[in-house]
Design a protein around this motif. Structure first.
Motif, short mmCIF file in Angstrom:
data_model
loop_
_atom_site.label_atom_id
_atom_site.label_comp_id
_atom_site.label_asym_id
_atom_site.label_seq_id
_atom_site.Cartn_x
_atom_site.Cartn_y
_atom_site.Cartn_z
N LEU A 1 34.75 34.69 44.18
CA LEU A 1 33.94 34.64 42.95
C LEU A 1 34.83 34.43 41.73
N PRO A 2 34.37 33.64 40.77
CA PRO A 2 35.11 33.56 39.51
C PRO A 2 35.14 34.94 38.84
N LEU A 3 36.13 35.16 38.00
CA LEU A 3 36.31 36.46 37.34
C LEU A 3 35.03 36.92 36.64
N ARG A 4 34.36 36.04 35.95
CA ARG A 4 33.16 36.43 35.21
C ARG A 4 32.11 37.04 36.13
N GLU A 5 31.78 36.35 37.21
CA GLU A 5 30.78 36.86 38.14
C GLU A 5 31.23 38.14 38.81
N ARG A 6 32.50 38.19 39.17
CA ARG A 6 33.06 39.40 39.78
C ARG A 6 32.87 40.59 38.85
N GLU A 7 33.20 40.42 37.58
CA GLU A 7 33.09 41.52 36.63
C GLU A 7 31.64 41.90 36.35
N ILE A 8 30.74 40.94 36.35
CA ILE A 8 29.32 41.26 36.19
C ILE A 8 28.87 42.16 37.34
N VAL A 9 29.26 41.81 38.56
CA VAL A 9 28.88 42.61 39.73
C VAL A 9 29.47 44.02 39.61
N ILE A 10 30.74 44.11 39.30
CA ILE A 10 31.42 45.41 39.21
C ILE A 10 30.83 46.26 38.08
N ASP A 11 30.67 45.67 36.92
CA ASP A 11 30.15 46.42 35.77
C ASP A 11 28.75 46.93 36.05
N ARG A 12 27.89 46.07 36.60
CA ARG A 12 26.51 46.49 36.86
C ARG A 12 26.48 47.57 37.95
N THR A 13 27.26 47.40 38.99
CA THR A 13 27.29 48.40 40.07
C THR A 13 27.74 49.75 39.53
N CYS A 14 28.80 49.76 38.75
CA CYS A 14 29.29 51.02 38.19
C CYS A 14 28.27 51.63 37.23
N PHE B 1 39.61 46.16 30.41
CA PHE B 1 40.67 45.28 30.90
C PHE B 1 40.22 43.86 31.20
N PHE B 2 38.93 43.65 31.47
CA PHE B 2 38.51 42.33 31.96
C PHE B 2 37.38 41.66 31.18
N ALA B 3 36.66 42.38 30.33
CA ALA B 3 35.49 41.77 29.67
C ALA B 3 35.88 40.55 28.84
N ASP B 4 36.97 40.63 28.11
CA ASP B 4 37.38 39.49 27.29
C ASP B 4 37.77 38.30 28.16
N ALA B 5 38.57 38.55 29.19
CA ALA B 5 38.99 37.46 30.08
C ALA B 5 37.80 36.85 30.80
N ALA B 6 36.78 37.66 31.08
CA ALA B 6 35.57 37.18 31.76
C ALA B 6 34.58 36.56 30.78
N GLU B 7 34.95 36.56 29.49
CA GLU B 7 34.12 35.99 28.43
C GLU B 7 32.73 36.63 28.37
N LEU B 8 32.70 37.95 28.53
CA LEU B 8 31.45 38.70 28.39
C LEU B 8 31.28 39.07 26.92
N THR B 9 30.13 38.77 26.37
CA THR B 9 29.84 39.11 24.98
C THR B 9 29.51 40.60 24.88
N GLU B 10 29.49 41.11 23.66
CA GLU B 10 29.09 42.51 23.46
C GLU B 10 27.69 42.75 24.00
N ALA B 11 26.79 41.81 23.78
CA ALA B 11 25.40 41.95 24.26
C ALA B 11 25.37 41.99 25.79
N GLN B 12 26.20 41.18 26.43
CA GLN B 12 26.24 41.18 27.90
C GLN B 12 26.85 42.45 28.44
N VAL B 13 27.92 42.92 27.82
CA VAL B 13 28.52 44.19 28.25
C VAL B 13 27.48 45.30 28.15
#
Length: 179
Positions: free
Chosen positions: A56-69, A84-96
């Motif tokens: 998985l690309p970093l963005r999708e990986r982090e979405i899965v991890i963040d939502r699961t947690c 550590f990863f939201a910026d690199a995954a290009e997640l906006t504040e609204a998405q986080v």
């Protein structure tokens, strides 16, 4: 701090080498220090092989991890990943924020990301994917990626159990759940 005492420095050479590889020069997380103090648990934890990049690309990986947690109310691990990863995954504040408080179909997500979040939600709440959820995932992700999504959900549910069950203090630089 932790219900089980963490390993304290200086660390055995092999453990220090593992920390260096995982943390890339940053101090080891409390979770890693607790696990590393118990050889069998640390070996099993690392054997999950999910601390590396996968299909998985970093963005999708982090979405899965963040939502699961977030679904597991694990602010410790969610906060570490967001910091550590939201910026690199290009997640906006609204998405986080939406990983914790938003529905899977929140408008801040693309159609592929909505399918991803719906799958994470289904796995969390029902421990399975319905035909529609699997078909939605299949429209955007290949078999290797779908398996990775399911394994990540299970692994980070386990990580959530560990962090929550150990009552780990939040890492200093970690993000905090939105209110």
């Amino acid at each position: 701090m932790s219900r089980i005492a963490p390993l304290e420095p200086p660390y055995p050479a092999d453990v220090q080498a593992q920390f260096d590889r995982i943390m890339r020069g940053a101090p080891p997380l409390m979770l890693f220090r607790v696990m590393a103090g118990h050889a069998r648990a640390w070996e099993k934890f690392r054997a999950g092989s999910l601390l590396d990049r996968g299909p998985l690309p970093l963005r999708e990986r982090e979405i899965v991890i963040d939502r699961t947690c977030a679904l597991n109310k694990c602010e410790y691990e969610w906060g570490v990943h967001v910091a550590f990863f939201a910026d690199a995954a290009e997640l906006t504040e609204a998405q986080v924020r939406a990983t914790v408080l938003g529905p899977a179909d929140a408008p801040c997500w693309s159609a592929a990301e909505q399918a991803l979040l719906a799958a994470v939600d289904a796995l969390h709440h029902r421990a399975t994917l319905g035909d529609a959820e699997f078909a939605a995932l299949s429209a955007y992700y290949d078999a290797d990626q779908i398996l990775e999504i399911m394994v990540l959900c299970g692994f980070y549910r386990t990580v959530s159990y560990l962090a929550n069950g150990l009552a780990l203090s939040l890492e200093e630089k970690a993000a905090r759940f939105p209110s």
